[in-house]
Structure formats: structure tokens, C-alpha cells
Write an enzyme that holds these catalytic residues in place. Structure first.
Site, PDB file in Angstrom:
ATOM      1  CE1 TYR A  51      -3.264  -2.741  -0.116  1.00  0.00           C
ATOM      2  CE2 TYR A  51      -3.792  -2.350   2.198  1.00  0.00           C
ATOM      3  CZ  TYR A  51      -4.011  -3.035   1.014  1.00  0.00           C
ATOM      4  OH  TYR A  51      -4.982  -4.003   0.961  1.00  0.00           O
ATOM      5  N   PRO A  90     -15.672  -3.392   0.651  1.00  0.00           N
ATOM      6  CG  PRO A  90     -15.960  -2.930   2.925  1.00  0.00           C
ATOM      7  CD  PRO A  90     -14.909  -3.020   1.853  1.00  0.00           C
TER       8      PRO A  90
END
Length: 286
Positions: free
Chosen positions: A53, A209
Site C-alpha cells: 500500500y 465492501p
């Protein structure tokens, strides 16, 4: 906040995904730290990161270092916070993602992650993505060695299918703690993996999500049922989405990404949102 279980650790039912704080379009450091602090203030005790990341080639582990700094500067008790990181994915710096699932790479990457996080042992270490050039059992075998050496406390996998979940659990001798796969109203093809994890008692961590960084804001319009239920309750469609995911199985722990304090505060509110059986059916059928 309601808690759920990852292996032998109790964590908040909603986690924080750290990726938006470190890749392209990331906020400045001050807002990034404030976002992590807001998550902690809201009772979030699971933070998901990865050595991949980062945005530029020379900043591997950017997000891990950021999370570590935020935890140090928060001022509260962080002993119950589980920081989960991942290895096996690489970002050369040109915007692409590559894989390296060689055991020697994973073992070195885990030790480097522990150093950046400032911990003696990583609470949860996940094999980020299968590497087609390396037998899956060999990659997972590195997690076994890391567990046995005490470099990591728990092992997980990410972006895995049902067969790989079973293979990983076998290689780990039944010690598989978590599976992190993409899952959202727009991406339901991993429902089989979610249900399999529920049968095994293995935590299932949906990534993206809410549909991903670019689409999270549109979840209530792209999926009208979520917008309708949100209007009924006077909450955001994002809260409804996370509450629906939590209802699917007690092993589900969504990890929505956030780049603003208000975003993770809103997401954390999903834990207290009670949807009716009819509403859950409406959302599942949508």
C-alpha cells in the site's frame, strides 16, 4: 462496539482498511493520521494494511509506517488493536500490481513489515495474492515457518478460492485465521468463499465492501435497494451495506477503506444498525 473473532483475537465488528491513505489520490499526512485516530475513537480495533500500500517505487511500506505513527500518537490504549498486514503483492511504481509468492520473499517481507510496524510479532499476517509461478502450498508454507519462528502470531490469506482456502488450512495444520476477499453489493461472486469460511469458523474480511474507492459513494444509487433501506432508517447507504454484510455470517468483519474521519465514523455506526428480516432479504435479492 460489537466484537467478532479472528483466530484467538477479539476485534471490532468493523475494521479500517488503510489502502486509500497511501495510494494514488491519498490525503495529506495530517488528514490520514486524523482518519486513523477517528477510527480508534469510534472503537475500531482492526486495522488492515500491506507492504504494497504505497504509490511510488521507493516507498514500500508507506501505509504500515503511517498506521504505526498514528497508533503511537493517538494517546489512548492501543493494546487491543490488531494490525493485520500482507505480503506477496508488489507495486513497481508505475501503477501496476505484481506478485511474488516465493517463500524467501514472504519471510523477508514479513520481517520488514514487523520492523516498520514497530512490533516484535505481527498480529495477523496475510498472503496477499496467489502467485501463478509458485505452488500455492509453498507460499503458505512460508506462513507456517513465520508462525513457528514467532515472527507472526496468526496467519491469513487473501484473494483465495474455496480450494485454496482448504489447501491453506491444511498446510497450516488448521491454523488459518482469516480469508480476505473482495465482496460487496456489486461483487458477490465470493459469497461461496464467505459461506465456506462460516462453516470452518474462519474470519472472512471483505475488502472493498462498499464497492471500491471510486464507487463507494454511489452504492445507494447503483444498488437501489440499499438506498431505499437507508432512507427508511435515516442513515447512509454505506451503513446499510456494512450492516447487511455483517448479517451474512458471524465470521464476517468488513474492512472499509477511508480517507476522511467522517467516513470511518459513519462506517462504524453500521454495527448498531438493526435491519429487519424482510429488509435483509430485500438486500440479498437485489
Amino acid at each position: 462496539m460489537e466484537s467478532r473473532t479472528i483466530g484467538d483475537r477479539s476485534v471490532s465488528a468493523i475494521g479500517l482498511g488503510g489502502m486509500p491513505l497511501s495510494i494514488e489520490g491519498r490525503p495529506d499526512r495530517e488528514r490520514s493520521i486524523a482518519t486513523v485516530h477517528a477510527a480508534l475513537d469510534a472503537g475500531v480495533t482492526l486495522i488492515d494494511t500491506a507492504d504494497a500500500y504505497h504509490r511510488d517505487a521507493g516507498e514500500v511500506g508507506h501505509n504500515e509506517e503511517l498506521i504505526a505513527e498514528a497508533l503511537r500518537s493517538w494517546g489512548g490504549d492501543t493494546s487491543s488493536v490488531l494490525v493485520a498486514t500482507k505480503g506477496g503483492h508488489l507495486r513497481p511504481g508505475d501503477g501496476s500490481w505484481t506478485q511474488d509468492g516465493r517463500p524467501e520473499h514472504l519471510k523477508a517481507a514479513a520481517k520488514a513489515s514487523a520492523q516498520r510496524l514497530g512490533v516484535e510479532a505481527i498480529g495477523l499476517y496475510q498472503f496477499h495474492r496467489p502467485d501463478p509461478s509458485v505452488p500455492y502450498a509453498e507460499s503458505v508454507g512460508a506462513l507456517v515457518e513465520l508462525l513457528d519462528e514467532g515472527v507472526i502470531q496468526q496467519a491469513g490469506i487473501s484473494n483465495a478460492n474455496v480450494a485454496q482456502i482448504d489447501e491453506a488450512n491444511a498446510v497450516l495444520g488448521g491454523r488459518l485465521a482469516s480469508v480476505q476477499n473482495q465482496f460487496s453489493p456489486a461483487f458477490r461472486s465470493s459469497l461461496g468463499e464467505l459461506q465456506h469460511c462460516a462453516e470452518l469458523g474462519v474470519a472472512f474480511l471483505p475488502w472493498s465492501p462498499l464497492g471500491g474507492i471510486a464507487r463507494a459513494a454511489e452504492v445507494g444509487t447503483a444498488h437501489a435497494a440499499f438506498g431505499r433501506v437507508a432512507a427508511r432508517h435515516g442513515v447512509s447507504p454505506q451503513q446499510v451495506t456494512l450492516a447487511w454484510e455483517l448479517s451474512l455470517a458471524p465470521v464476517v468483519v468488513p474492512i472499509p477503506g477511508a480517507s476522511r474521519p467522517t467516513s470511518i465514523q459513519d462506517s462504524a455506526g453500521a454495527v448498531g444498525l438493526e435491519l429487519t428480516t424482510d429488509e435483509l432479504a430485500e438486500l440479498s435479492d437485489h
